[in-house]
Design a protein around this motif. Structure first.
Motif, mmCIF file in Angstrom:
data_model
loop_
_atom_site.group_PDB
_atom_site.id
_atom_site.type_symbol
_atom_site.label_atom_id
_atom_site.label_comp_id
_atom_site.label_asym_id
_atom_site.label_seq_id
_atom_site.Cartn_x
_atom_site.Cartn_y
_atom_site.Cartn_z
ATOM 1 N N GLU A 52 0.806 -1.092 -0.187
ATOM 2 C CA GLU A 52 -0.073 0.014 -0.086
ATOM 3 C C GLU A 52 0.958 1.241 -0.085
ATOM 4 N N THR B 117 2.326 3.817 -3.806
ATOM 5 C CA THR B 117 2.068 5.068 -4.437
ATOM 6 C C THR B 117 2.775 6.108 -3.958
ATOM 7 N N HIS C 295 -4.973 5.666 -1.122
ATOM 8 C CA HIS C 295 -3.436 5.151 -0.873
ATOM 9 C C HIS C 295 -3.020 5.785 0.270
#
Length: 262
Positions: free
Chosen positions: A21, A24, A88
């Motif tokens: 996760e 990004t 994100h």
């Protein structure tokens, strides 16, 4: 802005198998590095002093990029669709959250708050590095100006001494032609030294030197203003600020070191 969103999302997808996760967040860092690589020729021109405007252009050209980064993690919709970037995270903190949001989700030492604290510590370290380098540069500049003034005085004094010695040589019978040549050579040397002191580097007054020392002590501290900005913008924009500031300090140190060797 949709182009920026698409680019960051695609970079995140490429990194997601490794970084999960937080992919990004790393994509934002890579995007910032790509922007700084594109601006590197302007930074080189600024260090060489090719044009006075070159030093301002890298910062000015980054303003639209920073604005897009800010809007990309602040808007609920992008291109009429839901903004997928807002979902994100960097570890426990959503990239669209601000420090105030983190404080409301557990306080300073909550999971999101600790992510912001880590960001602030990193930005503070870079700002301290920039401040130390700025003060050293200001001190070196002040010493160079003072040395130029002393060198000019020494050059003028040596010219007068040489003329006196040349006159004595002429009077002692070693040859009037030799004496006149010595006088001419000494006069030329003294004139060149004086011109170097006056034209090459300006000799400052005591008041001007005091102002330069004060500015040299205050201006480097402005780099800590990035901390204030990072506290009020989304976490993604704070990551951009950290990356571009660290790049700027490291790039300038590297370019100035190369210029010094040359």
């Amino acid at each position: 802005m949709s182009v920026f969103t698409h680019l960051v999302v695609e970079l995140g997808r490429l990194l997601e198998p490794v970084l999960a996760e937080s992919a990004t967040a790393v994509a934002i860092v890579l995007f910032t590095v790509l922007v700084r690589l594109a601006l590197h020729p302007l930074s080189r021109a600024a260090v060489r002093g090719a044009t006075p405007l070159a030093g301002c252009l890298p910062a000015l050209l980054q303003l639209p990029v920073f604005y897009v980064m800010y809007r990309g993690f602040s808007s609920a919709e992008v291109g009429g669709a839901a903004n997928e970037l807002l979902g994100h995270r960097l570890l426990a903190a959503p990239l669209g959250d601000r420090w105030a949001d983190a404080l409301g989700q557990g306080g300073v030492f909550g999971a999101p708050g600790l992510v912001f604290l880590g960001l602030f510590v990193a930005i503070g370290a870079v700002a301290a590095w920039s401040a130390v380098r700025g003060r050293r540069a200001a001190l070196a500049s002040s010493l160079a100006v003072a040395g130029a003034g002393e060198g000019g005085g020494a050059g003028a004094g040596s010219g007068r001494g040489a003329r006196a010695g040349a006159g004595g040589g002429a009077g002692s019978g070693r040859g009037a032609g030799t004496g006149r040549a010595a006088v001419a050579g000494a006069s030329t040397t003294g004139a060149k030294a004086g011109a170097a002191a006056r034209g090459g580097v300006a000799v400052l007054s005591a008041e001007q030197e005091a102002v330069m020392r004060k500015m040299g002590g205050v201006l480097p501290l402005l780099s800590f203003g990035t901390l204030i900005t990072a506290a009020v913008v989304p976490l993604a924009a704070g990551l951009y600020l950290l990356t571009t500031t660290a790049w700027s300090v490291a790039e300038r140190a590297w370019l100035q070191r190369g210029a010094g060797r040359a």
